[in-house]
Design an enzyme around this catalytic site. Structure first.
Site, PDB file in Angstrom:
ATOM      1  N   HIS A   1       1.006  -1.123  -0.036  1.00 14.15           N
ATOM      2  CA  HIS A   1       0.016   0.026   0.044  1.00 14.15           C
ATOM      3  C   HIS A   1       0.757   1.260  -0.023  1.00 14.15           C
ATOM      4  CE1 HIS A   1      -3.057  -2.875   1.548  1.00 14.15           C
ATOM      5  NE2 HIS A   1      -3.913  -2.165   0.830  1.00 14.15           N
TER       6      HIS A   1
ATOM      7  N   LYS B   1      -0.399   4.581   4.985  1.00 13.07           N
ATOM      8  CA  LYS B   1      -1.157   3.593   5.238  1.00 13.07           C
ATOM      9  C   LYS B   1      -0.319   3.177   6.724  1.00 13.07           C
ATOM     10  CE  LYS B   1      -3.697  -0.750   4.627  1.00 13.07           C
ATOM     11  NZ  LYS B   1      -5.197   0.080   5.209  1.00 13.07           N
TER      12      LYS B   1
END
Length: 246
Positions: A149, A153
């Site tokens: 990600h 995140k």
């Protein structure tokens, strides 16, 4: 109650958030849905052509067949109660629910169709099904999940990676090993790997735009509106799949 062949009258609860704004924008492209109200926080949202309501005004909502909820745990019980009173389908992606609120989903499913999911990507729903089947067929193989990600995140492994891990366990055998990578502006990539002696299977999902989650939730709302009461998963509402209570 509107006829089954009419557009589903939809309420979006949490319309001012990032997901809510995407739902409002993309709902205009969904002929199977008609947005009749948008609800957000302490002040009614201002959306052209759509009646806006504050969270404390749920009793004043017009008639609706489905509600999509992407809000906060503090508002979850009120909107679920409104759906129960209306007899409307409830689709929620609100995270951080406590054990009592999770139990309420099961209770509500005795009266209305209910779907809660951590990820509304239709592709991820299919991936979970494939992973479950692979785990059942290959119980002795090593299992690994690698998720990637964007750098902002915080949680690791991701909620989707953990859900894929649950699918592996449901299929039988050992839980997987997890690896998490954070790089650039990657929306989300999930690799599930099954490794045996001399061979390997890789199942991969790559998300390139966050709109996929809003489109998936809208699909679920339109498909769930006229279903029988019960707990549903995203996979149950895909074309060719038979919906069923959990």
């Amino acid at each position: 109650m509107a006829a089954a062949d009419s557009p589903v009258r939809l309420v979006i609860h949490g319309a001012s958030g990032r997901m809510g704004q995407a739902l409002v924008r993309l709902c205009a492209e969904a002929p199977a849905l008609r947005l009749v109200a948008a609800v957000a926080g302490s002040e009614a949202p201002h959306i052209a052509g759509v009646p806006g309501f504050a969270a404390g005004e749920l009793a004043s909502l017009p008639a609706f067949e489905a509600c999509i909820d992407f809000s906060l745990p503090a508002g979850f019980d009120r909107v679920l109660d409104r759906c129960l009173a209306q007899g409307a389908a409830f689709v929620s992606g609100t995270t951080g629910l406590d054990s009592h609120q999770l139990a309420r989903l099961d209770e509500a499913a005795a009266r209305i169709p209910v779907l809660w999911a951590a990820n509304f990507s239709l592709g991820v729903a299919v991936l979970q099904d494939l992973v479950r089947r692979a785990a059942a067929a290959l119980p002795q193989w090593h299992r690994d999940i690698v998720e990637t990600h964007h750098v902002h995140k915080k949680d690791a492994p991701s909620g989707t990676a953990l859900a894929l891990g649950e699918s592996i366990v449901e299929g039988g055998g050992a839980a997987p090993h997890y690896a998490s990578l954070r790089a650039g502006d990657i929306v989300g990539e999930h690799l599930v790997q099954f490794t045996g002696a001399g061979e390997r299977i890789e199942l991969i999902h790559r998300a390139t735009h966050r709109d996929i989650f809003a489109r998936g939730a809208l699909h679920c709302a339109s498909a769930l509106a006229h279903r029988a009461p019960g707990r549903y998963r995203v996979i149950d509402l895909l074309s060719g799949m038979t919906g069923r209570g959990a």
